[in-house]
Design a protein around this motif. Sequence first.
Motif, PDB file in Angstrom:
ATOM      1  N   THR A  34       9.037   4.863  10.306  1.00  0.00           N
ATOM      2  CA  THR A  34       8.421   3.494   9.678  1.00  0.00           C
ATOM      3  C   THR A  34       6.831   3.962   9.324  1.00  0.00           C
ATOM      4  O   THR A  34       6.305   4.577  10.431  1.00  0.00           O
ATOM      5  CB  THR A  34       8.440   2.606  10.414  1.00  0.00           C
ATOM      6  N   MET A  35       6.139   3.792   8.143  1.00  0.00           N
ATOM      7  CA  MET A  35       5.130   4.128   8.031  1.00  0.00           C
ATOM      8  C   MET A  35       4.231   3.033   7.663  1.00  0.00           C
ATOM      9  O   MET A  35       4.913   1.780   7.089  1.00  0.00           O
ATOM     10  CB  MET A  35       5.025   5.045   6.745  1.00  0.00           C
ATOM     11  N   GLY A  36       2.904   2.868   8.112  1.00  0.00           N
ATOM     12  CA  GLY A  36       2.278   1.680   7.718  1.00  0.00           C
ATOM     13  C   GLY A  36       0.759   1.758   7.904  1.00  0.00           C
ATOM     14  O   GLY A  36       0.260   2.656   8.001  1.00  0.00           O
ATOM     15  N   TRP A  37       0.019   0.389   7.657  1.00  0.00           N
ATOM     16  CA  TRP A  37      -1.421   0.600   7.861  1.00  0.00           C
ATOM     17  C   TRP A  37      -1.670  -0.535   8.971  1.00  0.00           C
ATOM     18  O   TRP A  37      -1.152  -1.488   8.875  1.00  0.00           O
ATOM     19  CB  TRP A  37      -1.935   0.326   6.405  1.00  0.00           C
ATOM     20  N   TYR A  38      -2.765  -0.356   9.662  1.00  0.00           N
ATOM     21  CA  TYR A  38      -3.347  -1.241  10.491  1.00  0.00           C
ATOM     22  C   TYR A  38      -4.930  -1.157  10.313  1.00  0.00           C
ATOM     23  O   TYR A  38      -5.112  -0.224   9.693  1.00  0.00           O
ATOM     24  CB  TYR A  38      -3.042  -0.746  12.046  1.00  0.00           C
ATOM     25  N   ARG A  39      -5.445  -2.347  10.719  1.00  0.00           N
ATOM     26  CA  ARG A  39      -7.022  -2.331  10.504  1.00  0.00           C
ATOM     27  C   ARG A  39      -7.465  -2.756  11.680  1.00  0.00           C
ATOM     28  O   ARG A  39      -7.163  -3.449  12.377  1.00  0.00           O
ATOM     29  CB  ARG A  39      -7.417  -3.100   9.075  1.00  0.00           C
ATOM     30  N   GLN A  40      -8.986  -2.572  11.738  1.00  0.00           N
ATOM     31  CA  GLN A  40      -9.665  -2.863  13.044  1.00  0.00           C
ATOM     32  C   GLN A  40     -11.053  -3.296  12.469  1.00  0.00           C
ATOM     33  O   GLN A  40     -11.826  -2.392  12.183  1.00  0.00           O
ATOM     34  CB  GLN A  40      -9.623  -2.253  14.097  1.00  0.00           C
ATOM     35  N   ARG A  46      -6.964  -4.025  16.973  1.00  0.00           N
ATOM     36  CA  ARG A  46      -6.281  -3.552  15.694  1.00  0.00           C
ATOM     37  C   ARG A  46      -5.051  -4.592  15.269  1.00  0.00           C
ATOM     38  O   ARG A  46      -4.126  -4.831  16.228  1.00  0.00           O
ATOM     39  CB  ARG A  46      -5.852  -2.116  16.020  1.00  0.00           C
ATOM     40  N   GLU A  47      -5.003  -4.827  13.968  1.00  0.00           N
ATOM     41  CA  GLU A  47      -3.892  -5.623  13.660  1.00  0.00           C
ATOM     42  C   GLU A  47      -3.073  -4.916  12.584  1.00  0.00           C
ATOM     43  O   GLU A  47      -3.329  -3.948  11.896  1.00  0.00           O
ATOM     44  CB  GLU A  47      -4.532  -6.992  13.377  1.00  0.00           C
ATOM     45  N   LEU A  48      -1.832  -5.378  12.252  1.00  0.00           N
ATOM     46  CA  LEU A  48      -0.943  -5.159  11.381  1.00  0.00           C
ATOM     47  C   LEU A  48      -1.502  -5.619   9.911  1.00  0.00           C
ATOM     48  O   LEU A  48      -1.834  -6.882   9.895  1.00  0.00           O
ATOM     49  CB  LEU A  48       0.477  -5.576  11.654  1.00  0.00           C
ATOM     50  N   VAL A  49      -1.357  -4.640   9.061  1.00  0.00           N
ATOM     51  CA  VAL A  49      -1.662  -4.822   7.547  1.00  0.00           C
ATOM     52  C   VAL A  49      -0.431  -4.926   6.824  1.00  0.00           C
ATOM     53  O   VAL A  49       0.070  -5.785   6.201  1.00  0.00           O
ATOM     54  CB  VAL A  49      -2.447  -3.974   7.064  1.00  0.00           C
ATOM     55  N   ALA A  50       0.327  -3.816   7.030  1.00  0.00           N
ATOM     56  CA  ALA A  50       1.763  -3.483   6.401  1.00  0.00           C
ATOM     57  C   ALA A  50       2.429  -2.510   6.949  1.00  0.00           C
ATOM     58  O   ALA A  50       1.888  -1.617   7.025  1.00  0.00           O
ATOM     59  CB  ALA A  50       1.567  -3.487   4.743  1.00  0.00           C
ATOM     60  N   THR A  51       3.688  -2.517   6.851  1.00  0.00           N
ATOM     61  CA  THR A  51       4.477  -1.426   7.306  1.00  0.00           C
ATOM     62  C   THR A  51       5.785  -1.421   6.313  1.00  0.00           C
ATOM     63  O   THR A  51       6.295  -2.261   5.668  1.00  0.00           O
ATOM     64  CB  THR A  51       4.973  -1.516   8.583  1.00  0.00           C
ATOM     65  N   TYR A  60       4.493  -7.547   6.188  1.00  0.00           N
ATOM     66  CA  TYR A  60       3.003  -7.921   6.194  1.00  0.00           C
ATOM     67  C   TYR A  60       2.250  -8.590   6.980  1.00  0.00           C
ATOM     68  O   TYR A  60       2.804  -9.642   7.389  1.00  0.00           O
ATOM     69  CB  TYR A  60       2.812  -8.293   4.584  1.00  0.00           C
ATOM     70  N   GLY A  61       0.983  -8.442   7.166  1.00  0.00           N
ATOM     71  CA  GLY A  61       0.213  -9.393   8.041  1.00  0.00           C
ATOM     72  C   GLY A  61       0.267 -10.757   7.391  1.00  0.00           C
ATOM     73  O   GLY A  61       0.097 -10.719   5.897  1.00  0.00           O
ATOM     74  N   ASP A  62       0.115 -11.766   8.059  1.00  0.00           N
ATOM     75  CA  ASP A  62      -0.373 -12.957   7.530  1.00  0.00           C
ATOM     76  C   ASP A  62      -1.037 -13.280   6.353  1.00  0.00           C
ATOM     77  O   ASP A  62      -1.272 -13.978   5.572  1.00  0.00           O
ATOM     78  CB  ASP A  62       0.019 -14.201   8.695  1.00  0.00           C
ATOM     79  N   PHE A  63      -2.236 -12.592   6.803  1.00  0.00           N
ATOM     80  CA  PHE A  63      -3.669 -12.558   6.051  1.00  0.00           C
ATOM     81  C   PHE A  63      -3.577 -12.155   4.464  1.00  0.00           C
ATOM     82  O   PHE A  63      -4.224 -12.384   3.987  1.00  0.00           O
ATOM     83  CB  PHE A  63      -4.768 -12.084   6.738  1.00  0.00           C
ATOM     84  N   VAL A  64      -2.335 -11.319   4.231  1.00  0.00           N
ATOM     85  CA  VAL A  64      -2.363 -10.731   2.870  1.00  0.00           C
ATOM     86  C   VAL A  64      -2.065 -11.754   1.951  1.00  0.00           C
ATOM     87  O   VAL A  64      -2.765 -11.510   0.648  1.00  0.00           O
ATOM     88  CB  VAL A  64      -1.223  -9.425   3.180  1.00  0.00           C
ATOM     89  N   PHE A  68      -1.755  -7.476  -1.041  1.00  0.00           N
ATOM     90  CA  PHE A  68      -1.657  -6.058  -0.853  1.00  0.00           C
ATOM     91  C   PHE A  68      -0.239  -5.653  -1.048  1.00  0.00           C
ATOM     92  O   PHE A  68       0.818  -6.509  -0.925  1.00  0.00           O
ATOM     93  CB  PHE A  68      -1.887  -5.915   0.687  1.00  0.00           C
ATOM     94  N   THR A  69       0.018  -4.480  -1.252  1.00  0.00           N
ATOM     95  CA  THR A  69       1.339  -3.863  -1.682  1.00  0.00           C
ATOM     96  C   THR A  69       1.550  -2.571  -0.970  1.00  0.00           C
ATOM     97  O   THR A  69       0.760  -1.854  -1.527  1.00  0.00           O
ATOM     98  CB  THR A  69       1.876  -3.856  -3.122  1.00  0.00           C
ATOM     99  N   ILE A  70       2.449  -2.442   0.064  1.00  0.00           N
ATOM    100  CA  ILE A  70       2.568  -1.057   0.600  1.00  0.00           C
ATOM    101  C   ILE A  70       3.687  -0.402  -0.001  1.00  0.00           C
ATOM    102  O   ILE A  70       4.738  -1.081  -0.505  1.00  0.00           O
ATOM    103  CB  ILE A  70       3.044  -1.211   1.948  1.00  0.00           C
ATOM    104  N   SER A  71       3.658   0.770  -0.189  1.00  0.00           N
ATOM    105  CA  SER A  71       4.772   1.635  -0.824  1.00  0.00           C
ATOM    106  C   SER A  71       4.957   3.198  -0.229  1.00  0.00           C
ATOM    107  O   SER A  71       3.886   3.513   0.159  1.00  0.00           O
ATOM    108  CB  SER A  71       4.560   1.881  -2.540  1.00  0.00           C
ATOM    109  N   ARG A  72       5.786   3.821  -0.492  1.00  0.00           N
ATOM    110  CA  ARG A  72       6.082   5.164  -0.152  1.00  0.00           C
ATOM    111  C   ARG A  72       6.948   6.031  -0.986  1.00  0.00           C
ATOM    112  O   ARG A  72       7.530   5.336  -1.820  1.00  0.00           O
ATOM    113  CB  ARG A  72       6.825   5.203   1.287  1.00  0.00           C
ATOM    114  N   ASP A  73       6.575   7.128  -1.291  1.00  0.00           N
ATOM    115  CA  ASP A  73       6.921   8.031  -2.131  1.00  0.00           C
ATOM    116  C   ASP A  73       7.778   9.174  -1.116  1.00  0.00           C
ATOM    117  O   ASP A  73       7.385  10.015  -0.445  1.00  0.00           O
ATOM    118  CB  ASP A  73       5.801   9.007  -2.718  1.00  0.00           C
TER     119      ASP A  73
END
Length: 118
Positions: A34-40, A46-51, A60-64, A68-73
């Motif tokens: 699982t890949m994703g982004w967190y922010r602090q 540190r909080e979840l942005v998206a996975t 997605y985090g509730d604040f999005v 925001f859109t997460i994607s993977r190649d």
Amino acid sequence: QVQLVESGGGLVQPGGSLRLSCVPSGINIIKLATMGWYRQAPGKQRELVATIATDDSTIYGDFVKGRFTISRDSAKNTVHLQMDSLKPDDTAVYYCNVKIAIFSKNYWGEGTLVTVSS
């Protein structure tokens, strides 16, 4: 040696957009991750942005709120975060994360700073 190389951070005005990218190296089982982004932000945890999981399901985090859109190649094993309608409250260091739960592995990038300010 595992590395998660992040790029795309910077200074943007409110309402603007940024696209973050994370390029892993030294990992040959990204297909299991699982890949994703967190922010602090300063003074906050540190909080979840998206996975995005192996089946392309996303969280997605509730604040999005659709901004925001997460994607993977799968071919390049990279993960991206498209951030639109940025707000000053989005200012934080954004960290790429790769989690391989079956092997209890968790990797983090060094972080890329996103500053939203006029």
